[in-house]
Design a protein around this motif. Structure first.
Motif, PDB file in Angstrom:
ATOM      1  N   MET A 106       0.825  -1.203   0.000  1.00 37.90           N
ATOM      2  CA  MET A 106       0.000   0.000   0.000  1.00 37.90           C
ATOM      3  C   MET A 106       0.865   1.262   0.000  1.00 37.90           C
ATOM      4  SD  MET A 106      -3.034  -1.127  -0.181  1.00 37.90           S
ATOM      5  CE  MET A 106      -3.974   0.352   0.203  1.00 37.90           C
ATOM      6  N   ASP A 107       2.117   1.152   0.420  1.00 37.43           N
ATOM      7  CA  ASP A 107       3.024   2.310   0.415  1.00 37.43           C
ATOM      8  C   ASP A 107       3.510   2.662  -0.982  1.00 37.43           C
ATOM      9  OD1 ASP A 107       2.948   2.619   3.226  1.00 37.43           O
ATOM     10  OD2 ASP A 107       4.379   0.973   3.454  1.00 37.43           O
ATOM     11  N   ARG A 108       3.223   1.778  -1.942  1.00 36.51           N
ATOM     12  CA  ARG A 108       3.592   2.003  -3.354  1.00 36.51           C
ATOM     13  C   ARG A 108       5.087   2.288  -3.524  1.00 36.51           C
ATOM     14  NH1 ARG A 108      -0.303   2.337  -6.985  1.00 36.51           N
ATOM     15  NH2 ARG A 108      -2.482   2.430  -6.320  1.00 36.51           N
ATOM     16  N   ILE A 109       5.878   1.497  -2.874  1.00 36.89           N
ATOM     17  CA  ILE A 109       7.334   1.606  -3.020  1.00 36.89           C
ATOM     18  C   ILE A 109       7.793   0.518  -3.984  1.00 36.89           C
ATOM     19  CG2 ILE A 109       9.553   1.429  -1.824  1.00 36.89           C
ATOM     20  CD1 ILE A 109       8.219   2.471   0.662  1.00 36.89           C
ATOM     21  N   ARG A 110       8.532   0.909  -4.997  1.00 34.42           N
ATOM     22  CA  ARG A 110       8.944  -0.029  -6.039  1.00 34.42           C
ATOM     23  C   ARG A 110       9.894  -1.097  -5.505  1.00 34.42           C
ATOM     24  NH1 ARG A 110       7.935   1.133 -11.284  1.00 34.42           N
ATOM     25  NH2 ARG A 110       6.952   3.137 -11.749  1.00 34.42           N
ATOM     26  N   ASN A 111       9.830  -2.266  -6.156  1.00 35.28           N
ATOM     27  CA  ASN A 111      10.710  -3.376  -5.772  1.00 35.28           C
ATOM     28  C   ASN A 111      12.179  -2.992  -5.905  1.00 35.28           C
ATOM     29  OD1 ASN A 111       8.408  -4.911  -5.384  1.00 35.28           O
ATOM     30  ND2 ASN A 111       8.537  -5.914  -7.383  1.00 35.28           N
ATOM     31  N   GLN A 119      20.334  -3.670  -0.353  1.00 36.29           N
ATOM     32  CA  GLN A 119      21.485  -4.125  -1.139  1.00 36.29           C
ATOM     33  C   GLN A 119      21.395  -5.624  -1.419  1.00 36.29           C
ATOM     34  OE1 GLN A 119      25.207  -2.785   0.514  1.00 36.29           O
ATOM     35  NE2 GLN A 119      24.674  -0.630   0.313  1.00 36.29           N
ATOM     36  N   VAL A 120      20.228  -6.035  -1.902  1.00 41.73           N
ATOM     37  CA  VAL A 120      19.973  -7.427  -2.264  1.00 41.73           C
ATOM     38  C   VAL A 120      19.551  -7.478  -3.726  1.00 41.73           C
ATOM     39  CG1 VAL A 120      18.523  -9.450  -1.835  1.00 41.73           C
ATOM     40  CG2 VAL A 120      19.266  -8.034   0.076  1.00 41.73           C
ATOM     41  N   ARG A 121      20.324  -8.159  -4.537  1.00 40.87           N
ATOM     42  CA  ARG A 121      19.994  -8.280  -5.955  1.00 40.87           C
ATOM     43  C   ARG A 121      18.844  -9.258  -6.161  1.00 40.87           C
ATOM     44  NH1 ARG A 121      23.791  -6.447  -9.780  1.00 40.87           N
ATOM     45  NH2 ARG A 121      22.870  -7.880 -11.276  1.00 40.87           N
ATOM     46  N   ARG A 122      18.298  -9.262  -7.376  1.00 41.68           N
ATOM     47  CA  ARG A 122      17.200 -10.164  -7.715  1.00 41.68           C
ATOM     48  C   ARG A 122      17.612 -11.617  -7.483  1.00 41.68           C
ATOM     49  NH1 ARG A 122      16.296 -10.911 -12.514  1.00 41.68           N
ATOM     50  NH2 ARG A 122      14.166 -11.682 -12.322  1.00 41.68           N
ATOM     51  N   LEU A 123      16.683 -12.408  -7.004  1.00 46.58           N
ATOM     52  CA  LEU A 123      16.953 -13.820  -6.759  1.00 46.58           C
ATOM     53  C   LEU A 123      17.331 -14.524  -8.052  1.00 46.58           C
ATOM     54  CD1 LEU A 123      16.852 -16.206  -4.707  1.00 46.58           C
ATOM     55  CD2 LEU A 123      14.523 -16.606  -5.532  1.00 46.58           C
ATOM     56  N   GLY A 124      16.666 -14.147  -9.150  1.00 50.95           N
ATOM     57  CA  GLY A 124      16.960 -14.777 -10.434  1.00 50.95           C
ATOM     58  C   GLY A 124      18.415 -14.621 -10.836  1.00 50.95           C
ATOM     59  N   HIS A 197      30.182 -13.396 -12.467  1.00 51.38           N
ATOM     60  CA  HIS A 197      29.928 -12.603 -11.272  1.00 51.38           C
ATOM     61  C   HIS A 197      28.916 -11.501 -11.575  1.00 51.38           C
ATOM     62  CE1 HIS A 197      30.660 -10.960  -7.345  1.00 51.38           C
ATOM     63  NE2 HIS A 197      30.998  -9.790  -7.834  1.00 51.38           N
ATOM     64  N   CYS A 198      27.957 -11.305 -10.662  1.00 50.23           N
ATOM     65  CA  CYS A 198      26.916 -10.308 -10.902  1.00 50.23           C
ATOM     66  C   CYS A 198      26.927  -9.200  -9.860  1.00 50.23           C
ATOM     67  CB  CYS A 198      25.531 -10.970 -10.947  1.00 50.23           C
ATOM     68  SG  CYS A 198      25.005 -11.691  -9.387  1.00 50.23           S
ATOM     69  N   GLY A 199      28.077  -8.991  -9.212  1.00 48.38           N
ATOM     70  CA  GLY A 199      28.155  -7.902  -8.244  1.00 48.38           C
ATOM     71  C   GLY A 199      27.595  -8.285  -6.885  1.00 48.38           C
ATOM     72  N   ASN A 200      27.299  -7.280  -6.080  1.00 47.40           N
ATOM     73  CA  ASN A 200      26.790  -7.524  -4.735  1.00 47.40           C
ATOM     74  C   ASN A 200      25.445  -8.225  -4.792  1.00 47.40           C
ATOM     75  OD1 ASN A 200      26.387  -7.412  -1.965  1.00 47.40           O
ATOM     76  ND2 ASN A 200      25.447  -5.400  -2.056  1.00 47.40           N
ATOM     77  N   SER A 201      25.345  -9.368  -4.133  1.00 45.83           N
ATOM     78  CA  SER A 201      24.110 -10.146  -4.185  1.00 45.83           C
ATOM     79  C   SER A 201      23.463 -10.248  -2.815  1.00 45.83           C
ATOM     80  CB  SER A 201      24.386 -11.555  -4.724  1.00 45.83           C
ATOM     81  OG  SER A 201      25.336 -12.225  -3.937  1.00 45.83           O
TER      82      SER A 201
END
Length: 201
Positions: A106-111, A119-124, A197-201
């Motif tokens: 409801m806060d409408r904050i983007r993923n 500082q968490v990258r996408r799980l995919g 490597h995809c950077g900070n995960s």
């Protein structure tokens, strides 16, 4: 009928191997549900820290990556997840991150902002890295190594009509295309590690 040391093995639709559920139809839906449940169990163990308003989002992200996320990643490096299953895993992860940061939909904050704050990258992205890391490990083994031979095995007969199921190597090839690497790159461990490597995960 399959016999091992004179004992007939029962035919089952699924069984556990090294903590992972293997299904006879090649699907990994049951294991996906187990991974989500395992992640929630890990999240509950650290909820006192990860939901504390006095703890910064960065520290919460570090705790999440060290304690919670490994429970979900266990075994995924050898699974041919569908895009739908991968999306369901990411939805569960974002729900936990939103709880940790004290925000709701409801806060409408983007993923993207949620992930950037913790500082968490996408799980995919992380699943792609661990899957390619494992593939590179197998690829560097001797050509007669059973694991390497299994990856190249072609089963007799034709595949059923309709949309074919995603095989592990199908997913790996997609991963390599995304990362811009080839199977030959995996021969050099240091180069392979740097390229996937995809950077900070």
């Amino acid at each position: 009928m399959v016999r091992m040391q004179g004992v007939e093995l029962a035919k089952v639709n699924e069984f556990k191997y090294l903590g992972s559920t293997v299904q006879s139809n090649g699907d990994c839906g049951r294991e996906k549900k187990k991974r989500v449940q395992a992640e929630w169990n890990g999240w509950r163990r650290v909820t006192g820290v990860i939901c504390d308003r006095r703890v910064s989002a960065r520290v919460k992200g570090k705790v999440y990556k060290a304690v919670v996320r490994p429970a979900m990643l266990y075994g995924l490096k050898m699974m041919a997840l569908t895009r739908k299953q991968e999306t369901e895993l990411e939805v569960a992860e974002l729900k936990m991150l939103r709880f940790a940061l004290g925000v709701t939909r409801m806060d409408r904050i983007r993923n993207q902002y949620i992930r950037r704050s913790a500082q968490v990258r996408r799980l995919g992205d992380k699943v792609r890295v661990v899957r390619l890391r494992w593939f590179g490990h197998v690829q560097r083994r001797d050509a007669e190594y059973i694991g390497r031979r299994i990856l190249r095995i072609e089963l007799p007969g034709k595949r059923k009509r309709g949309r074919p199921k995603r095989r592990f190597m199908d997913v790996v090839r997609e991963d390599m295309q995304v990362m811009g690497v080839t199977e030959q790159d995996a021969e050099d461990r240091k180069v392979w590690k740097k390229m996937i490597h995809c950077g900070n995960s």
